[in-house]
Design an enzyme around this catalytic site. Structure first.
Site, short mmCIF file in Angstrom:
data_model
loop_
_atom_site.label_atom_id
_atom_site.label_comp_id
_atom_site.label_asym_id
_atom_site.label_seq_id
_atom_site.Cartn_x
_atom_site.Cartn_y
_atom_site.Cartn_z
N LYS A 1 2.25 -5.61 3.71
CA LYS A 1 1.53 -6.29 4.80
C LYS A 1 1.16 -7.72 4.43
O LYS A 1 0.76 -7.99 3.29
CB LYS A 1 0.24 -5.51 5.11
CG LYS A 1 0.48 -4.05 5.45
CD LYS A 1 -0.84 -3.31 5.66
CE LYS A 1 -0.58 -1.87 6.04
NZ LYS A 1 -1.80 -1.08 6.22
N GLU B 1 5.53 8.55 1.30
CA GLU B 1 6.85 8.28 1.88
C GLU B 1 7.47 7.00 1.35
O GLU B 1 8.63 6.73 1.59
CB GLU B 1 6.69 8.07 3.38
CG GLU B 1 6.77 9.30 4.23
CD GLU B 1 6.86 8.89 5.69
OE1 GLU B 1 7.83 9.25 6.34
OE2 GLU B 1 5.93 8.20 6.17
N LYS C 1 2.43 4.44 1.47
CA LYS C 1 2.60 4.94 2.84
C LYS C 1 2.41 6.45 2.79
O LYS C 1 3.30 7.19 2.37
CB LYS C 1 3.99 4.58 3.39
CG LYS C 1 4.18 4.94 4.85
CD LYS C 1 5.55 4.49 5.35
CE LYS C 1 5.71 4.52 6.86
NZ LYS C 1 5.43 5.77 7.51
N ARG D 1 -1.69 9.95 11.59
CA ARG D 1 -2.53 8.78 11.79
C ARG D 1 -3.80 9.17 12.54
O ARG D 1 -3.75 9.96 13.48
CB ARG D 1 -1.79 7.72 12.58
CG ARG D 1 -2.51 6.38 12.55
CD ARG D 1 -1.54 5.28 12.74
NE ARG D 1 -2.11 3.99 12.53
CZ ARG D 1 -1.39 2.88 12.58
NH1 ARG D 1 -0.10 2.94 12.82
NH2 ARG D 1 -1.95 1.70 12.38
N GLU E 1 0.87 -1.20 0.00
CA GLU E 1 0.00 0.00 0.00
C GLU E 1 0.89 1.23 0.00
O GLU E 1 2.01 1.19 0.52
CB GLU E 1 -0.86 0.05 1.28
CG GLU E 1 -1.90 -1.04 1.37
CD GLU E 1 -2.57 -1.07 2.75
OE1 GLU E 1 -2.20 -0.28 3.63
OE2 GLU E 1 -3.46 -1.91 2.92
#
Ligand code: ATP
Length: 677
Positions: A481, A476, A305, A310, A303
């Protein structure tokens, strides 16, 4: 184990079944803990005491646990004491009839306000002996101090401290000689240290959690006239750890334990909207090949970043079958047909910062989505170009009391995980399923709400292309995952090897950034004469609850930032380093001023090296001789990390790992670890 089998008659005399837990009894346990560094012994003292509380005064179990972990309430309640040294010194002086000057001189000499309080113990005769302190009373008193607001708040805080201090030790039957060198088991000492936010017992929060589990299992076995087996103890520990990671609130968990017992705790205490959980974190990797090695033979997903903040969004529709508990409902805001809260990475309430998200939220939710907890990143959004803006833009937004009509920097919410849906937690489901549920339950709107861009290709070339695209899209890098199977569940509060981060910077060989605590500063010279020109930074060692110095830094600051930092930091100057700062004692290495440990900064470094001047990682065995710590070479300031508290700074172990990794690039092996402990 043997000790746990023994009957745990606590030696404290004035504590009868049903009567409030004397604060002095807790202090006695604190001083026993303070005398040892052995974790098992600490745990034993802690669990024997908690077991005693359960046996004699179960109603006081919650305040006892809270006072042990140096907290007044769960993190999300946002209750902070916010008391600096000067206020505490004033209170000690006024309680004991000593002048502020004398107290200051003592503090300079002793360096520990708790011990200054002990030394200052009042010799003035009092007409009426105050009532002895109880655990519940101290908790309430401290809570009163923390929640005072409005006109004259400072004065009333001092009054609150004075009230506690004048009752402290008045009836003490404690043996002062058992920890002579540490000031004895004084109530005043621990009250002051609590106010300072550091009990300095070497009692980590995780140790209290494990001790509580042991105490419960033993207490339940006691009641049945049995002795718990090792398996019972292990099961109890695992249940409590899992429950606490999903619902980090002793206010919710302890009443449930007392009512239903440990074996039914999971059924009664589940992740629920309104109580933020500690987020899952990722391990750094140095190259895409390292990612491929780690996930060899298993399906993973990549995915973007996103580089923002957050946010955990909690929502319950008005017509949802379940409701928010009364204490969380109070904090939640009305949105469309429901109530919602937004929490930061460290469980702070962000609702006042993002009213624009709350205002739109209900328009992204599909009709049959009645309640949820979302894990997302809020990112600054360029409305005309329709693209993500750099993190610096997000930083320019006001943090509090934002009005929707005043918002200049628009944000887009990028959702990457779903933790709870329609009345049930989904954290244990594989990521593939959680993602399907996420995509099914929400409707993206351009520039407001989107799903994190993802790609399930498993080949090196595909990942490289995706990484390049993410960088072009102002991200970034990538988060990689685990996609299927039990290992792909959401692991709250863990820095897990099932989530890897690949930042574009690592690939350029610069390495991961560190988040460090500012402990001191040096006066600037020449053009910088009116501000601080360089700073002393430290990482955090959760095992010893100390800050270990790691570098001096003077690069990466604009003139404007230096001025802002000077204004901010000069408010928290202290006379001498706190006793829990670990730094070289050499005269030539001392900064010009020391600060309270409050601010965390993100810093980049060229590489890490060993130096006798710093203490980072000293206890991690990086230097066989044991006298050199790790230090950063050519450190550069990146940004302030307002979303991290000092004890969430990069840990000594992480610094040591980075140092070792630099020596030889190893694979991402080893189990997931609790990030906090
Ligand atoms: P760092 O210190 O590296 O800036 P961190 O310590 O805050 O990050 P990490 O585990 O290192 O946390 O990186 C994960 C962070 O990346 C998350 O906390 C989240 O804010 C952000 N993030 C952005 N995009 C994603 C994504 N797709 N999945 C998970 N986290 C994401």
């Amino acid at each position: 184990q043997t000790q746990l089998k023994a009957d745990s008659k606590h030696p404290y005399p004035d504590w009868k079944a049903g009567s409030p837990v004397p604060y002095a009894a807790l202090c006695q346990t604190f001083s026993l803990i303070e005398m040892t560094t052995k974790r098992l012994v600490i745990m034993e003292h802690c669990s024997l005491f908690l077991r005693q509380v359960m046996r004699l005064t179960p109603d006081d179990l919650l305040p006892t646990v809270l006072l042990m972990i140096n907290k007044l309430a769960p993190d999300y309640a946002g209750i902070e004491l916010g008391i600096g040294e000067s206020l505490i010194m004033k209170a000690i002086g006024e309680t004991t009839g000593r002048s502020l000057q004398v107290i200051k001189a003592d503090q300079k000499e002793i360096g520990d306000l708790g011990l200054v309080a002990v030394k200052s113990r009042s010799t003035q005769p009092t007409m009426f002996k105050p009532k002895p302190l109880t655990v519940k009373g101290v908790h309430q008193g401290l809570m009163g101090i923390a929640t005072v607001t409005g006109n004259g708040a400072q004065g009333r805080k001092v009054d609150g401290i004075k009230k506690l201090l004048s009752a402290a030790d008045a009836h003490s039957t404690l043996k002062a000689d058992i920890t002579k060198d540490k000031g004895g088991p004084s109530e005043a000492k621990y009250i002051i240290r609590f106010l300072e936010g550091k009990l300095r017992l070497g009692l980590a929060e995780k140790t209290v959690l494990v001790s509580l589990a042991q105490a419960i299992v033993c207490h339940e076995a006691d009641q049945k006239g049995k002795v718990p087996s090792t398996t019972d103890l292990e099961n109890g520990e695992s249940i409590l750890k899992t429950v606490y990671s999903e619902l980090p609130s002793y206010d919710a968990i302890i009443p449930a334990i007392l009512q239903h017992g440990i074996s039914k705790l999971r059924e009664n205490c589940k992740l629920r909207p309104g109580v933020p959980l500690k987020p899952m974190l990722a391990k750094p990797t140095k190259a895409i090949t390292e990612v491929l090695d780690r996930f060899e033979g298993q399906k993973f997903t990549c995915e973007y970043k996103y580089d923002g903040e957050r946010a955990q969004i909690h929502y319950v529709a008005k017509d949802a079958p379940q409701e928010l508990s009364s204490e969380t409902a109070e904090a939640a805001k009305s949105v469309g047909d429901g109530v919602a809260s937004i929490f930061s990475r460290n469980s702070e309430d962000l609702s006042k910062k993002y009213p624009d998200i709350l205002a739109k939220l209900h328009t992204w939710v599909k009709d049959d989505t009645k309640s949820f907890v979302l894990d997302c990143e809020t990112v600054a959004w360029d409305v005309s170009e329709k693209k993500v803006l750099p993190f610096q833009q997000l930083m320019t937004r006001k943090k509090k009391d934002v009005k929707v009509e005043d918002v200049k920097v628009k944000v887009c919410v990028f959702a990457f995980d779903l933790l709870y849906l329609n009345g049930a937690p989904v954290v244990e489901r594989p990521l593939r399923e959680r993602r399907e549920l996420l995509h099914r339950s929400f409707a993206p709107i351009e520039g407001e709400f989107a799903f994190a861009t993802c790609m399930d290709g498993q080949e090196l070339d595909e990942i490289q292309v995706f990484l390049d695209e993410s960088v072009k899209a102002s991200c970034e890098g990538l988060m990689v995952k685990m996609l299927d199977g039990s290992e792909s569940g959401y692991e709250p509060s863990k820095r897990s090897r099932n989530w890897l981060k690949v930042k574009k910077d690592y690939l350029a060989g610069v390495g991961d950034s560190l988040d460090l605590v500012v402990l001191g500063a040096y006066h600037g010279k020449g053009k910088r004469a009116s501000v601080y020109g360089a700073f002393l930074l430290a990482c955090y060692n959760p095992a010893s609850d100390t800050y270990e110095t790691v570098c001096n830094i003077g690069t990466g600051f604009s003139e404007q930032v230096l001025e802002e930092l000077h204004a901010q930091l000069s408010q928290i100057v202290i006379d001498r380093p706190k006793p829990f700062y670990s730094h070289s004692s050499g005269n030539q290495h001392q900064p010009d001023v020391w600060f309270e440990p409050r601010y965390v900064w993100e810093v980049k470094t060229a590489d890490l090296t060993l130096s006798p001047r710093y203490k980072a990682g000293c206890k991690e065995g990086v230097d066989p001789a044991g006298d050199k710590g790790i230090s950063l070479r050519f450190p550069r300031f990146i940004k302030m990390r307002d979303d991290k508290k000092p004890d969430e700074a990069t840990s000594s172990r992480q610094v040591a790992d980075m140092y070792r990794k630099q020596e030889s690039v190893t694979k991402n092996k080893g189990p997931s670890v609790d990030d906090d402990f």
